[in-house]
Enzyme design. Structure first.
Site, PDB file in Angstrom:
ATOM      1  N   HIS A  55       8.552  -7.397  -3.417  1.00 43.88           N
ATOM      2  CA  HIS A  55       7.310  -7.841  -4.038  1.00 43.88           C
ATOM      3  C   HIS A  55       7.499  -9.178  -4.739  1.00 43.88           C
ATOM      4  O   HIS A  55       7.899  -9.211  -5.900  1.00 43.88           O
ATOM      5  CB  HIS A  55       6.829  -6.801  -5.051  1.00 43.88           C
ATOM      6  CG  HIS A  55       6.329  -5.549  -4.421  1.00 43.88           C
ATOM      7  ND1 HIS A  55       4.997  -5.299  -4.216  1.00 43.88           N
ATOM      8  CD2 HIS A  55       6.988  -4.483  -3.913  1.00 43.88           C
ATOM      9  CE1 HIS A  55       4.847  -4.123  -3.621  1.00 43.88           C
ATOM     10  NE2 HIS A  55       6.051  -3.602  -3.427  1.00 43.88           N
TER      11      HIS A  55
ATOM     12  N   CYS B 290       5.830  -5.917   1.674  1.00 45.83           N
ATOM     13  CA  CYS B 290       6.079  -4.483   1.517  1.00 45.83           C
ATOM     14  C   CYS B 290       5.484  -3.667   2.669  1.00 45.83           C
ATOM     15  O   CYS B 290       5.874  -3.827   3.806  1.00 45.83           O
ATOM     16  CB  CYS B 290       5.548  -4.026   0.153  1.00 45.83           C
ATOM     17  SG  CYS B 290       6.226  -2.424  -0.329  1.00 45.83           S
ATOM     18  N   PHE B 291       4.501  -2.814   2.355  1.00 49.02           N
ATOM     19  CA  PHE B 291       3.806  -2.032   3.364  1.00 49.02           C
ATOM     20  C   PHE B 291       3.296  -2.963   4.474  1.00 49.02           C
ATOM     21  O   PHE B 291       3.359  -2.650   5.659  1.00 49.02           O
ATOM     22  CB  PHE B 291       2.625  -1.346   2.668  1.00 49.02           C
ATOM     23  CG  PHE B 291       2.056  -0.157   3.382  1.00 49.02           C
ATOM     24  CD1 PHE B 291       2.848   0.941   3.685  1.00 49.02           C
ATOM     25  CD2 PHE B 291       0.708  -0.121   3.720  1.00 49.02           C
ATOM     26  CE1 PHE B 291       2.299   2.055   4.313  1.00 49.02           C
ATOM     27  CE2 PHE B 291       0.152   0.994   4.341  1.00 49.02           C
ATOM     28  CZ  PHE B 291       0.951   2.087   4.646  1.00 49.02           C
TER      29      PHE B 291
ATOM     30  N   GLY C 108       0.828  -1.203   0.000  1.00 48.73           N
ATOM     31  CA  GLY C 108       0.000   0.000   0.000  1.00 48.73           C
ATOM     32  C   GLY C 108       0.853   1.240   0.000  1.00 48.73           C
ATOM     33  O   GLY C 108       2.080   1.156   0.100  1.00 48.73           O
TER      34      GLY C 108
ATOM     35  N   GLU D 224       5.348 -10.996  -5.932  1.00 47.61           N
ATOM     36  CA  GLU D 224       4.435 -11.094  -7.086  1.00 47.61           C
ATOM     37  C   GLU D 224       5.031 -10.379  -8.310  1.00 47.61           C
ATOM     38  O   GLU D 224       4.548 -10.560  -9.423  1.00 47.61           O
ATOM     39  CB  GLU D 224       3.065 -10.514  -6.733  1.00 47.61           C
ATOM     40  CG  GLU D 224       2.916  -8.994  -6.833  1.00 47.61           C
ATOM     41  CD  GLU D 224       3.573  -8.228  -5.686  1.00 47.61           C
ATOM     42  OE1 GLU D 224       4.224  -8.870  -4.839  1.00 47.61           O
ATOM     43  OE2 GLU D 224       3.453  -6.992  -5.633  1.00 47.61           O
TER      44      GLU D 224
END
Lengths: 1048, 347
Positions: free
Chosen positions: B321, B242-243, B213, B323
């Site tokens: 990330h 991440c966030f 995010g 993904e």
């Protein structure tokens, strides 16, 4: 993981002479590897037969062997040097093949030698077509479908193959091209039928053709922990069907989506990990509509890895060597930023374009390109946009592409050039855009992605609006798009140098951006730069530094030898306390390694780009002597643009006096120096008249030539008229000089300070004068020049040094008949033979020359040879089906090897690299008496002599036993071609009529020799020299310095 | 058309405008990814930011809607060196210029983007405007003070999505990327919940996942999420990227800090000391290594040592990330590893 301590003394194998497909890039990777390993404290021994390389210098390796790259030589070196490891991934296919041979011969096991880096098993898996096919099958990775057509099942097998383009292969290759394309089933049927008719094979192999698909390469590095990264990818603008070495290549890929990019990257990592690579490698893909196929893997450094290193700033070979020494990627510091690690993937904030350099300006051969490499070198252009990079690459080619992008051809011919791969396709697309050809159609026919054609159209759109007669008002805009002054000049009609001068005056100047591997994310230490027209300048303070320009792309007559000089000159400057700037456009070189100079400008070697750097850096001097003929041609222009002198060493005025054939000949006359009788002709008729007055044969020479272009020995009047016409299309006047028959040519390199001089060495050609000095076999050694001749040479050199105020290096070509010394040519620059003579004398001539250029007086010295060194040229005949194997004043060779020996026979024998038990002699009538002595020696040594009918009778009449062989037209057995094909003949001595027209007879014999690797001796003197080297000659392989010592 | 990029330090850069003529404002950040321009522009983590592409060549291949990481362009401005406008439209029915105009996003081309990248590297992120009217530019408020997560979400509330796994994950959506959800669905079924929903009311799930995010993880609007995670530590497996990693670390009592200019690109190496993975990064905040709580830091950035992976018996999160999209797929094992740990926790 610390460095490996189970190994200490590493043998690095080089790639040997420069040939098409294997060139200077391996000097770059090999040198990097040596330095990288030495940095880790290993003792590095180098083997390479190519003396023009920088890697065969004691600054690069601890021990240097300039010896044949053979199993036998390696075994001796292993014993002598106590080698415990071999690094074979830095010397191209030559080194890799040798490693496999060493393993098969049991030598690795016998001596307990470790292959460091990628293991031999992985090499074999990647290189063996069958094994690799099975390997990919197991990994479930897509590859072209394979079919077989069996002789006994012909109809059925053909029917099972889809009616699409396929590649047809037999168990042996047809003419070395790797396969032929059949466009459809009909073509396939007839091709297969013809193969079964002509050859005794059981089956024909058929592969799905990937022609027309996008060709994408990835450079991959993997360490021994299994960490695997891709350094970059490269997109070939030319689609599949054109060898990647022949293709225009862009880095990074421009038209791939992230999905495609990652799909190929994933596959690359799976395959490279599966193969167990430990080091660098290259993998090639074909890509079409989201589907991909694996083409091949090169389990070593390659031309592509050199290109990728220069394109990204990530030094692949250096890192690969560290991996071979045991380190993991995350433990190796990135040498360009010095504050990040090698474990990352470079990000580029610029575009690079590579264009191959073909020898079609030298060779009159078929200009189509395809799966067989024909190019000799390459250039790279760097820019912030594709347009800028492409234009810089074209500017770097140093041929007509650099000055004009228009093609004056009929529309139909243009479409043909767009459709069929050839060296001028990019120009044809440009021209098509000027004529508003449909972009979609051009894209479909050429296979160029539409994106690239649109980008090219951005160039065309702006060029189209240039008016004739004045410098365009929108000059800044033109420069921002990346258009060189030369091209602007070709549209507005104002001389390029005038535009450059105007730009400097108006301050329309580029800024210099750095190549940093990380798109600016981290601070970069090393100044590796390219120009662009933007806001921020990252140029460091380079005041009072000295700039050296390289020689641009490797081409016939101008290659690796000049890079050697450039690199040695930089090192000399550094040792003398000067800052050095390197400017060059050739990605295959050591000089464009960012580690070598204090600042590297990767720019075209043309006046515009050189002057820009001079103005921006305020550097204090310019060295052009290591730039080959290129530097000689542009030195004056550079000074004229600047309006002051900047060239160090021999002045531009004196360079002009030397280069202008007419002035030079007249000056020689006034100095009472002998030269072949000559006359100056101003036009075609005058040429014929003067030639006849001098008497044929004659040689026509025009000024400013590279490697003797527009030069030929002319024997008959008709041909003379034809050539005279040709010459005046490139030249305003021409020197007609008498060809000296039965003379011996010599190359004399010397260093001078304007008054004192030292002769580096005199190289004696074995062939008679008339064979280009770049092609001739040469000898350096004790007593090869007699005392009287030597004295005369010294006197000539002395007066030339004084007359032309020669400072730095010069090269003199002379012809000697009896004791008369005739001057043929003087070059006020470093020569092709300089690296050879430097290695053969053990003297750093470049350093002495640079010292002179920087103003120090020369302390003359006299060098005496203590061993023999033979320089042998290698030729690209096997790559050009339509080229005859004859030598003349036009240079044809691509590279050279040096073979040293304590005796001349030892040196010559090394050059053969095989045992010779039978020799075929077929010589023209006038040579028959001269071949007798050779034949006698051969007979004494018990060597079987074959001869053609005429030669055979002559030999027998003189008491030499020879077995007669027959030509095809004789309709008698045994046939020459049969014996040659079967391998029964180990060497051929063949001389031909020197006149054109009479050379066709021997064409097939010579071609077969080349294809089968049978030594072909085409000169009586050379045959005589070789005769002594056959039979029982003991060979010893020595460190290069051992040859320099006088034997006790 | 002339357009201006004006940064808070007073630099004015002139380029040619494309996309929407509206004025754009945000924190100026750069990405070094060389591919995936559309994925980046639609990545919700960029809310509140204007994106400089370090790679000069943008829009060099066709726009394809399928690769959008959310329903809209999420950056507030686009800065390019050489955006290509003449490509066929792809599946989006318009060229790049038209696409950005329709999205209401201003863009500026022909800019010396390397200069801006170097400027940000040296001085840190900058606030900036893209505008046709340089006189109108006055103050430079901090976009990070805003509730960016709410802006990042394409939809709010709670929804169930059936995936390829029986295990159900409570997927706390702070502005997640489409590819992230797709990857999760390869292994799990999801209950996707926006941070304003009543998280405590949700039951029947096997593990918790906190998504990527935008903005500052310590923003007050995220307090309830941090609190919710804290309560569940040790009770359910907790995962994040991440966030999400930053939120989880905060739940352990760690602190986060704003980085000078963050990590944004597809080439960042992370290592556990032996293995190296090339990963995609997009973050301007990171976990303060001096405030590590009751968990282990198992991977770090090879270059600057940033905390990249944290683990505990019932927790696993990465700063990068896995993904990708855009970027390399080296760490997609993260998803099957989550699956393995979720299975193990159930047994």
């Amino acid at each position: 993981m610390p460095r490996r301590d189970d190994i200490h003394r590493i043998l690095v194998i080089g790639s040997g002479p420069v040939v098409i497909g294997q060139a200077a890039e391996f000097d770059y990777s090999g040198s990097q590897a040596c330095l990288s390993l030495r940095e880790e404290g290993y003792y590095v021994v180098l083997l390479n037969s190519n003396p023009a390389t920088i890697q065969t210098d004691h600054r690069i390796a601890d021990r240097v062997y300039i010896e044949p790259i053979t199993v036998e030589a390696v075994e001796r070196i292993i014993e002598k040097e106590n080698i415990d490891a071999i690094e074979p991934h830095m010397g191209g296919q030559t080194a890799l093949n040798l490693a496999v041979k060493l393993k098969k011969a049991g030598i690795l096991d016998r001596y307990g030698i470790k292959i460091i880096g990628t293991p031999v098993e992985s090499i074999e898996l990647a290189e063996d077509r069958e094994k690799f096919y099975e390997f990919l099958l197991k990994l479930n990775e897509p590859q072209p479908a394979r079919y077989k057509i069996r002789r006994e099942n012909f109809e059925e097998d053909i029917a099972a193959i889809p009616d699409r383009p396929v590649i047809v292969r037999t168990s042996f290759s047809l003419g070395g091209t790797g396969g032929n394309i059949a466009r459809n089933r009909e073509a396939l049927t007839s091709m297969a039928e013809s193969i079964f008719r002509s050859f005794d094979v059981d089956y024909v192999e058929v592969n799905e053709s990937l022609e027309g698909m996008k060709e994408i390469e990835y450079e991959v590095i993997r360490d021994s922990f299994g960490n695997c990264i891709t350094v970059c990818n490269m997109e070939n603008i030319d689609p599949m069907g054109v060898h990647t070495g022949e293709s225009i290549v862009v880095t990074p890929s421009q038209t791939l989506s992230d999905i495609e990019y990652q799909m190929l990257r994933d596959s690359a990592i799976r395959i490279i990990s599966g193969l167990g690579i430990q080091g660098a490698c290259n993998i090639q893909f074909a890509l079409s509509e989201g589907k991909y196929y694996i083409i091949e893997v090169n389990p070593r450094t390659s031309r592509s890895s050199a290109l990728a290193s220069k394109a990204t700033g990530y030094p692949i070979a250096r890192i690969a060597a560290k991996i071979a020494a045991g380190y993991g990627l995350h433990e190796i510091v990135n040498p360009i930023t010095k504050n990040t690690y090698a474990a990352f993937e470079p990000s580029l904030d610029y575009v690079t374009v590579k264009i191959p350099r073909w020898p079609f300006d030298k060779f009159s051969v078929d200009r189509t390109i395809g799966v067989q490499m024909k190019s000799i070198g390459e250039v790279m252009g760097i820019g912030r946009t594709f347009e800028e990079a492409l234009m810089k690459a074209m500017a770097s080619l140093d041929n007509s592409f650099a000055t004009s992008i228009r093609l004056r051809l009929k529309d139909d011919d243009l479409w043909a050039l767009i459709e069929k791969p050839n060296d001028r396709r990019i120009l044809a697309v440009f021209e098509g855009l000027f004529r508003n050809f449909d972009i979609k159609r051009m894209s479909r026919l050429s296979g160029y992605d539409e994106y690239f054609i649109h980008k090219m159209n951005n160039i065309v759109k702006i060029l189209r609006n240039i008016d004739l007669g004045h410098i365009p008002e929108n000059l800044m805009q033109l420069k921002k798009i990346g258009i060189p002054d030369e091209i602007i000049s070709s549209f507005c009609g104002i001389p390029a140098d005038e535009i450059t001068r105007y730009r400097i005056e108006k301050n329309i100047m580029p800024v210099y951006k750095r190549i940093d591997t990380c798109s600016g994310e981290f601070e970069v230490i090393v100044p590796y730069m390219y120009s662009t027209y933007e806001d921020e300048d990252e140029i460091p303070d380079l005041k009072n530094s000295v700039m050296i320009i390289g020689s641009g792309p490797n081409r016939i007559a101008q290659g690796l030898e000049f890079d050697y000089g450039s690199v040695k000159a930089i090192l000399a400057l550094r040792d003398m306390g000067y800052k050095s700037i390197m400017l060059n456009s050739n990605p295959e070189t050591v000089s464009t390694d960012f580690d070598i100079s204090d600042a590297l400008f990767f720019e075209p070697v043309t006046p515009e780009y050189i002057v820009n750097v001079i103005v921006k850096t305020s550097c204090s001097g310019l060295i052009v002597q290591f730039s080959g003929q290129t530097g000689q041609n542009i030195a004056k222009r550079i000074e004229d643009i600047l309006g002051r002198s900047i060239v160090l060493g021999t002045s531009t005025e004196d360079i002009e006096r030397v280069e202008d054939r007419t002035t030079f000949s007249q000056t020689l006359e006034s100095l009472h120096i002998l030269q072949p009788p000559f006359a100056i002709a101003e036009n075609e008729n005058d040429t014929v008249k003067k030639a006849l007055t001098l008497g044929l044969p004659i040689i026509l020479r025009s000024s400013h030539v590279i490697g003797g272009r527009s030069m030929e020995i002319i024997y008959d009047v008709d041909y003379l008229a034809e050539r005279a016409r040709d010459v005046f299309t490139v030249s305003r006047n021409v020197l007609v000089s008498k060809y000296l028959e039965n003379a011996i040519e010599m190359d004399v390199d010397f260093v001078s300070d304007g008054s004192s001089y030292s002769i580096c060495g005199v190289l004696v050609h074995i062939e008679e004068a008339g064979v280009h000095s770049g092609d001739a076999t040469m000898i350096y050694g004790p007593d090869v020049v007699n005392k009287k001749v030597r004295e005369r040479i010294e006197r000539i050199v002395e007066s030339l040094v004084k007359e032309f105020r020669l400072i730095g290096l010069s090269n003199l070509q002379i012809a000697v008949r009896g004791e008369d010394v005739y001057v043929i040519e003087l070059n006020a620059r470093s020569s092709r033979s300089l690296p050879f003579i430097s290695k053969a004398t053990g003297v750093d001539w470049v350093r002495l020359a640079v010292e002179c250029m920087m103003g120090s007086p020369l302390r003359p010295m006299r060098i005496e040879a203590s061993s023999y060194f033979v320089k042998v040229s290698v030729f690209p005949f096997s790559k050009f089906q339509d080229m005859d194997v004859v030598f003349g004043p036009e240079m044809k060779s691509t590279g050279e090897a040096m073979y040293p020996g304590r005796t001349l026979p030892e040196a010559l024998r090394k050059s053969l690299q095989k045992d010779v038990r039978s020799v075929l002699i077929t010589v023209r009538d006038e040579d028959k008496p001269r071949i007798l002595e050779t034949a006698r020696i051969l007979q004494e040594k018990g060597i079987t002599i074959y001869a053609t009918a005429g030669t055979s009778i002559y030999l027998r009449d003189h008491g030499i036993k020879a077995q007669t062989l027959y030509r095809i037209r004789d309709r008698r057995e045994p046939k020459i071609l049969d014996l040659l094909s079967s391998g029964a003949i180990d060497m051929v001595i063949n001389t031909t009529e020197m006149s054109t027209g009479a050379v066709r007879d021997g064409f097939r014999i010579r071609r077969l020799c080349i294809m089968r690797g049978v030594p072909l001796i085409m000169n009586i003197n050379l045959a005589r020299a070789y005769a002594d080297s056959l039979g029982d000659v003991r060979l010893e392989y020595r460190e290069i310095s051992e040859y320099l010592r006088v034997e006790a | 058309m002339k357009r201006y990029l004006i940064t808070e330090d007073g630099t004015v850069i002139v380029g040619s405008g494309y996309g929407s003529p509206v004025t754009g404002y945000g924190e100026l950040v750069f990405t070094t990814s060389m591919t995936g321009y559309l994925e980046s522009l639609t990545d919700p983590s960029y809310v509140g930011q204007m994106l400089v592409f370090a790679s000069p060549t943008i829009s060099n291949y066709e726009l394809h809607k399928g690769v959008m990481e959310s329903q809209r362009v999420k950056v507030s401005g686009v800065i390019t060196r050489d955006a290509h406008m003449e490509l066929p439209a792809g599946s989006l029915g318009g060229d790049f210029d038209r696409f950005l105009r329709d999205e209401g996003i201003p863009a500026i081309d022909g800019v010396d983007t390397r200069f801006i990248v170097r400027k940000i590297r040296q001085g840190g992120v900058l606030r900036a405007y893209i505008t046709d009217n340089p006189e109108a530019v006055k103050d430079f408020p901090d976009p990070m003070n805003e509730d960016l997560v709410t802006k990042a979400l394409d939809s709010t509330g709670i929804r169930n999505i059936k995936g390829n796994g029986e295990e159900r994950i409570l997927f706390i959506d702070l502005g997640s990327k489409k590819t992230l959800r797709d990857m999760m669905l390869n292994h799990f079924s999801l209950t996707v919940a926006s941070p304003d929903s009543d998280l405590d009311s949700i039951d029947h799930y096997d593990a918790i996942f906190v998504s990527n995010g935008p903005g500052d993880p310590q923003h007050p609007s995220l307090k309830p999420v941090v609190e919710f995670i804290r309560k569940n530590l040790g009770r359910k497996p907790v995962f994040g990227i991440c966030f999400g990693l930053q939120i989880i670390a905060l739940a352990y009592g760690s602190k986060t800090y704003k980085m000078k200019f963050g990590h944004r690109g597809s080439n960042h190496a992370v290592s556990d000391g032996r293995r190296v993975f090339i990963t995609t990064h997009n973050h301007g905040y990171a976990v303060d290594p001096d405030t590590i709580g009751d968990f282990h830091v198992t991977e770090r950035d090879v270059n600057d040592g940033t905390v990249e992976m944290i683990e505990d018996d019932m927790m696993m999160a990465v700063q990068y990330h896995p993904e990708a999209s855009p970027g390399p797929h080296d760490t997609r094992w993260f998803f099957s590893e989550m699956r393995r740990r979720t299975d193990a926790a159930k047994r």
